[in-house]
Every structure is written in structure tokens, then in C-alpha cells.
Write a protein that holds these residues in place. Structure first.
Motif, short mmCIF file in Angstrom:
data_model
loop_
_atom_site.label_atom_id
_atom_site.label_comp_id
_atom_site.label_asym_id
_atom_site.label_seq_id
_atom_site.Cartn_x
_atom_site.Cartn_y
_atom_site.Cartn_z
N PHE A 44 -3.23 13.42 9.31
CA PHE A 44 -4.29 12.53 8.86
C PHE A 44 -3.76 11.57 7.80
O PHE A 44 -3.11 12.00 6.85
CB PHE A 44 -5.46 13.34 8.31
N LEU A 45 -4.04 10.30 7.98
CA LEU A 45 -3.56 9.24 7.08
C LEU A 45 -4.68 8.78 6.18
O LEU A 45 -5.77 8.47 6.63
CB LEU A 45 -3.08 8.04 7.90
N ILE B 268 -5.39 6.26 2.55
CA ILE B 268 -4.84 5.35 1.56
C ILE B 268 -4.84 5.99 0.18
O ILE B 268 -5.73 6.77 -0.17
CB ILE B 268 -5.62 4.02 1.55
N PHE C 189 3.78 6.98 3.31
CA PHE C 189 4.12 5.72 3.96
C PHE C 189 3.79 4.55 3.05
O PHE C 189 2.69 4.47 2.49
CB PHE C 189 3.33 5.53 5.26
N TYR D 242 0.83 -1.20 0.00
CA TYR D 242 0.00 0.00 0.00
C TYR D 242 0.87 1.26 0.00
O TYR D 242 2.01 1.24 0.45
CB TYR D 242 -0.85 0.07 1.28
N GLN E 53 0.20 10.96 4.64
CA GLN E 53 -0.10 11.63 5.90
C GLN E 53 0.11 13.13 5.71
O GLN E 53 1.22 13.58 5.44
CB GLN E 53 0.81 11.11 7.02
N GLU F 33 -7.44 5.24 -4.99
CA GLU F 33 -8.26 6.31 -4.46
C GLU F 33 -8.26 7.50 -5.41
O GLU F 33 -7.58 7.50 -6.44
CB GLU F 33 -7.74 6.74 -3.09
N TYR G 218 0.19 5.10 1.62
CA TYR G 218 -0.64 6.01 2.40
C TYR G 218 0.00 7.39 2.41
O TYR G 218 1.23 7.51 2.39
CB TYR G 218 -0.78 5.53 3.85
N PHE H 287 4.17 -0.94 8.45
CA PHE H 287 4.49 0.32 7.79
C PHE H 287 5.99 0.56 7.72
O PHE H 287 6.75 0.16 8.62
CB PHE H 287 3.85 1.48 8.54
#
Lengths: 116, 113
Positions: free
Chosen positions: B42-43, B45, B90, B33, B37, B58, B35, B104
């Protein structure tokens, strides 16, 4: 829509005091629940998880969380905190089926600061 | 041994440039994945790959393009960088798609100036 709410953005406590970090979620299907911890300038580390079975889960460093399905909550608790527990804590949810399978939804984090 | 490793850890670049972030996992996991931040921590995907196949994409600008040459690698290429792309990215992996936790990496702090 799936969402995760961490009610407190900051929680300051004194060393050896108990602490509770709150997490509520919304979902229309069964979920898996996680707490991650992020120390400054570091990645996320899994603290504990609920996948199934006992609703009370524990970590190796004294944290515990309880899955409450009726209240859709997964609050994190520790009876006595240490200065080294100072970090950002993230609650996360993933769903066990459907098009969102595998996706982690995160809350906005709670900064826990432990004072001497 | 680092389970999920990202390079570089810090990346400072000018607007309009193209940059890549690399990620490797040595856990034998099937799923990886990306991600993001943001500045408020705020994290969210961005992408997910399962056995090199794109699973989650996304609503990310198409300037972001992930590439998975094999199960152990998931790279992120960003074209025409903008100021708003500044964030910590991440990489993560999980054993399989679904009910298992994600591991992670340490994150890549991207600063666009």
C-alpha cells in the motif's frame, strides 16, 4: 474522504486472454486518474492517465482505460495479455483543487499474473 | 539518464539508528514527494515540497524530517529508527503541483533489524 478501491487483489490469466482490472474511486471534486505499473523490485511507471477530454485513454503497449464519471470508475483493460505484463498494477487518483491538490491516492494494487 | 534517482537502493540498519535517503530529479520539476509503500504494497504520501516549500505533511512521526536544499533534491532523514519503519520509500516528482503525473524513483528498501 477520498478513496480508491481496486476490487481484485490478484488476477491470474492465461497468455493471450483478455483482462480487466477494476478501479473505483470516491471524491467530492473533479479528479485526475492514473494507472501505474510496478515490476518486481522496481519503481512505479506511469501506464496511462486521464486528465481531461476523451474518456478512453490508451497506452503504447496495448492497455486502455475508460473514465466513467457516473460510475466513478477507471477500469484497465487489455484484449490480449503477454507474460511480460505480469506485474502489480496500481490505480491512483488526484484531485484538481483544494487542500489535497497534488496528492496521489492509491488503491491497494492488483497483482496480474499471466501464465503460459 | 535517470529522471528520479534515489540512494541507497537498499538500507539495512539497527533499531535506534539515524539514517538518510537522498533523492534527486533532473526533470526540472517544481514539486517533489516522498511516498511509503508498506509490506502489503500500500502506497501513501508522506511529504510534498513545491519550490522547496513544504506543502503536504501527512500524519508522519516527527522522527521523519524531509529537507529540500533546492528544487532538484528532496532528502528524507529518519531518527531513532523503529522496526515499523521497515518499508520501501519512493521519491517522486511532478512538473507542478496539481494536475500532472508523478515520476517515481526506483525506491529505497529500508529494513530495520
Amino acid at each position: 474522504a477520498q478513496s480508491v478501491t481496486q476490487l481484485d487483489s490478484q488476477v491470474p490469466v492465461f497468455e493471450e486472454a483478455p483482462v480487466e482490472l477494476r478501479c473505483n474511486y470516491s471524491s467530492s471534486v473533479s479528479v485526475y486518474l492514473f494507472w501505474y505499473v510496478q515490476y518486481p523490485n522496481q519503481g512505479l511507471q506511469l501506464l496511462l492517465k486521464y486528465l481531461s477530454g476523451s474518456t478512453l485513454v490508451e497506452s503504447i503497449n496495448g492497455f486502455e482505460a475508460e473514465f466513467n464519471k457516473s460510475q466513478t470508475s477507471f477500469h484497465l483493460r487489455k484484449p490480449s495479455v503477454h507474460i511480460s505484463d505480469t506485474a502489480e498494477y496500481f490505480c491512483a487518483v488526484s484531485e484538481d483543487r483544494g487542500s489535497t491538490l497534488g496528492r496521489l491516492y492509491f488503491g491497494r494494487g492488483t497483482q496480474l499474473t499471466v501464465w503460459p | 539518464d535517470t529522471a528520479v534517482s534515489q540512494t541507497p537502493k537498499y538500507l539495512v540498519t539497527q533499531m535506534g539508528n539515524d539514517k538518510s535517503i537522498k533523492c534527486e530529479q533532473n526533470l526540472g520539476h517544481d514539486t517533489m514527494y516522498w511516498y511509503k509503500q508498506d509490506s502489503k504494497k500500500f502506497l501513501k504520501i508522506m511529504f510534498s515540497y513545491n519550490n522547496k516549500e513544504l506543502i503536504i505533511n501527512e500524519t508522519v512521526p516527527n522522527r521523519f524530517s524531509p529537507k529540500s536544499p533546492d528544487k532538484a533534491h528532496l532528502n528524507l532523514h529518519i531518527n531513532s529508527l523503529e522496526l515499523g519503519d521497515s518499508a520501501v520509500y519512493f521519491c517522486a516528482s511532478s512538473q507542478f503541483l496539481g494536475n500532472t503525473e508523478a515520476f517515481f524513483g526506483q525506491g529505497t528498501r529500508l529494513t530495520v533489524v
